[in-house]
Each structure stands twice: as structure tokens, then as C-alpha cells.
Design an enzyme around this catalytic site. Structure first.
Site, PDB file in Angstrom:
ATOM      1  N   TYR A 145      37.673  38.876  43.801  1.00  0.00           N
ATOM      2  CA  TYR A 145      38.194  39.540  42.593  1.00  0.00           C
ATOM      3  C   TYR A 145      37.093  40.371  41.917  1.00  0.00           C
ATOM      4  CZ  TYR A 145      39.597  39.595  37.599  1.00  0.00           C
ATOM      5  OH  TYR A 145      39.877  39.951  36.305  1.00  0.00           O
ATOM      6  N   LYS A 149      36.706  44.460  41.785  1.00  0.00           N
ATOM      7  CA  LYS A 149      36.629  45.148  40.484  1.00  0.00           C
ATOM      8  C   LYS A 149      35.364  46.018  40.433  1.00  0.00           C
ATOM      9  CE  LYS A 149      40.122  43.551  37.859  1.00  0.00           C
ATOM     10  NZ  LYS A 149      41.085  44.388  37.142  1.00  0.00           N
TER      11      LYS A 149
END
Ligand code: NAD
Length: 314
Positions: A145, A149
Site C-alpha cells: 500500500y 502510494k
């Protein structure tokens, strides 16, 4: 008059952002058309300026619908949270990385490069934080994640260089107070403290009272997203990325302030069952120094009382 697109518009931050956009506009400009993208919507929106598009941002046809008329600003909030992205790598990559690139590339044909605001995360810093985190701290994501990002931030900066968008990424800390049970998020206790103590209900938190976290209210978070969508682009740094300023508070400081507001007896409603894993991820944050972000005009809540007021004003 502006056409604004919001991805992840049904989410926690998205709902608050949509409310503010409709009420206050974007900078000095009114919002004439607001296109909301999400997997599904609870109900049709009452405001005639709103178009809801139910579908995945991974689908090029869905993106094309959102961009069918010229776009002035995109707020890209849709994402797969860290735990879910860890369980399903392909889904995390498709939404958190590939669809971000798709959303940027599909803006190439716009008459003027739209503002593109990307919700990144402090998860880009990973687990082994230095004694102080500042704007020069190198990211070291510990989950896909955070890695995706971080790559999204690089894509936003590159799309800006290429003239497709005027981009800016903001690294969000834990935003409070998310309604509901937290949908399995490990950080759910941060928001539940607010709702449970306000409702006079007991809760057990998986961290110790002296656990220290980075906090921002959803109101301050939305204020910062809106700010970078209208601030003069000459003021952005070359990376086009900033951590949001935060309040750094212990759990007991937040509990004490909630008890001062709702009644001292409510302190006794909180019990502590520290889980070393959760404590390490969410309650061992060093100071975060954000002078560059603050010079740009980004703000935290100021103090714990404002944090509570804004967190509960939803
Ligand atoms: N809330 C926080 O504490 C926090 C902290 C750090 C970063 N962020 C980031 O801020 C953004 C907003 O956070 P939030 O708390 O509102 O998240 P949220 O999970 O409440 O909302 C995200 C929304 O994205 C939608 N979505 C997921 N996959 C999609 C897809 N394929 N197509 C279209 N929509 C899709 C979901 O349905 C959901 O409504 C996210 O990008 C998140 O990573 C949030």
C-alpha cells in the site's frame, strides 16, 4: 465555474470533501459540475450539480465517462486500504498504482492541465521511523500500500512535468473520526475513541495510554486538500508532495480532552490491551516537522480541542 472530479467519493474523506466543495466551491470559484466516482453509491445525490458514476477507476470506460467534459480539478481519493492490499496484491496494484497512472494519462487531452490532488499516506515512511521525521526523511514503505502510494506520488510529479496535470500529493496521517466500526482497519481505535466516549460507551484500545500518534480531523484534512487545489502552482516544491501537518498526541491526552468535553467519568470507559504489533504501527510516532507544508499554507487542527470539535462535526 469549475468541473471537479472526486474518486472514492463515497469514502470517509470523500463524503466530507464533497460537502465542502458543494457548499464553499474551490478557491474563489464555484463548482458548477461535480462528478463522483466510486464502486457504488448509497443513494442518488440531491444536488443537481452532482453526477455519480458507479464503477471501478481501473476501468478505462469509467474514467472516460468522468472526463467526458473538460475537467478543472481531480481529487484522487479512491484506494484499497493497507490490510486489504496486503491480502490481495493484484487488487492493490490495480487500484492503488495502475488506476492512478490511468487517471493521470487519461487527462492528457484536456484543454488546460487540471489540478490533480492525490491522497497519499504517511505509510510511505514505513515502520522504522527515525527519531524525528521531517520533509527530507526518505520514505521506506513497509507494505505494498505504502509502496504503491509512493509510486503514485512519483507519477503525479512526472505527469506534472509532462504538462498533463498540475499535481500535488499530500501524505495523510490517521484521519478522525471515521464513523462506523472501522471496517477491520487496525487504526480504527483512533476514531472509535471519539464516537464511543461521546456516546458514553466502553471500549478497549489495542495500545497503551502513553502510545503517541499523529492526528488530524477530517475537517482539517479536507481543508488541506482544497488548499492545494487552488494555491498558486508556483509555490509547490519540485517533488509536488508534502506530509500534512499533524498534532502529535498520546492516547491519554486525547482521552483526557474527550473526558473534559463529555464528562470526567468517561475516562473509566477506556481500557487498554496493548498489542505490540498495533502499538508499533500506530502508537510510536516521533515528532513530524513540516515547515515547508506550513509555508504552503497547510495546517493541523491547532490543538486537541479543535481536533475534537472538527472530528465530531460531520
Ligand atoms: N482516512 C485515513 O486515515 C487515511 C490515512 C492515510 C491515507 N488515506 C488516503 O486517503 C484517501 C481517502 O481515505 P478514506 O479514509 O476516505 O478511504 P475510504 O476507504 O473510506 O474510501 C475510499 C473509497 O474508495 C472507493 N474505491 C475503492 N476501490 C475503488 C475503485 N476500484 N474504483 C472506485 N472507487 C473505489 C471505496 O469504495 C471507498 O468509498 C485514500 O486514498 C487513503 O489511502 C486515508
Amino acid at each position: 465555474m469549475s468541473h471537479v472530479v472526486v474518486t472514492g467519493a463515497q469514502g470517509f474523506v470523500g463524503r466530507a470533501l464533497v460537502k465542502r466543495l458543494l457548499a464553499d466551491g474551490l478557491g474563489a470559484r464555484a463548482v458548477s459540475k461535480l462528478t463522483l466516482l466510486d464502486i457504488a453509491f448509497d443513494a442518488p445525490h440531491a444536488d443537481a450539480r452532482v453526477t455519480q458514476i458507479a464503477g471501478s477507476i481501473a476501468d478505462a470506460d469509467v474514467r472516460a465517462q468522468a472526463y467526458a467534459s473538460s475537467v478543472d480539478a481531480v481529487f484522487h481519493l479512491a484506494s484499497i486500504p493497507g490490510g486489504a492490499a496486503e491480502r490481495d496484491y493484484a487488487l492493490g496494484r490495480a487500484i492503488n498504482l495502475d488506476a492512478t497512472l490511468g487517471l493521470l494519462e487519461d487527462l492528457r487531452g484536456q484543454p488546460r492541465p487540471p489540478r490533480f490532488v492525490f491522497a497519499s499516506t504517511v505509510a510511505v515512511y514505513g515502520e522504522s521511523l527515525p527519531a524525528v521525521v521531517d520533509e527530507n526523511t526518505l520514505p521506506a514503505p513497509a507494505l505494498s500500500y505504502g509502496a504503491h502510494k509512493l509510486m503514485g506520488e512519483a507519477l503525479v510529479a512526472d505527469a506534472t512535468r509532462l504538462g498533463w496535470v498540475q499535481g500535488c500529493s499530500l501524505r495523510l496521517p490517521g484521519v478522525v473520526a471515521r464513523p462506523g466500526d472501522g471496517a477491520g482497519l487496525m487504526s480504527a481505535f483512533m476514531s472509535q475513541l471519539f464516537w464511543k466516549l461521546a456516546a458514553n460507551e466502553a471500549l478497549t484500545v489495542p495500545v497503551s495510554p502513553d502510545g503517541v500518534a499523529w492526528w488530524i480531523s477530517v475537517g482539517a484534512c479536507v481543508g488541506n486538500l482544497l488548499h492545494v487545489a487552488s494555491v498558486d502552482v508556483d509555490r509547490f516544491n519540485a517533488r509536488r508532495s508534502y506530509p500534512m501537518p499533524v498534532l502529535r498526541l498520546t492516547i491519554s491526552e486525547v482521552v483526557d480532552a474527550l473526558a473534559a468535553r463529555y464528562g470526567e467519568a468517561r475516562k473509566a470507559l477506556v481500557s487498554y490491551a496493548p498489542d505490540p504489533f498495533v502499538e508499533r504501527l500506530f502508537a510510536r510516532y516521533p515528532p513530524l516537522l513540516t515547515p515547508e507544508a506550513e509555508r504552503l499554507g497547510l495546517r493541523h487542527d491547532g490543538d486537541v480541542d479543535q481536533l475534537i470539535t472538527r472530528a465530531m462535526a460531520q
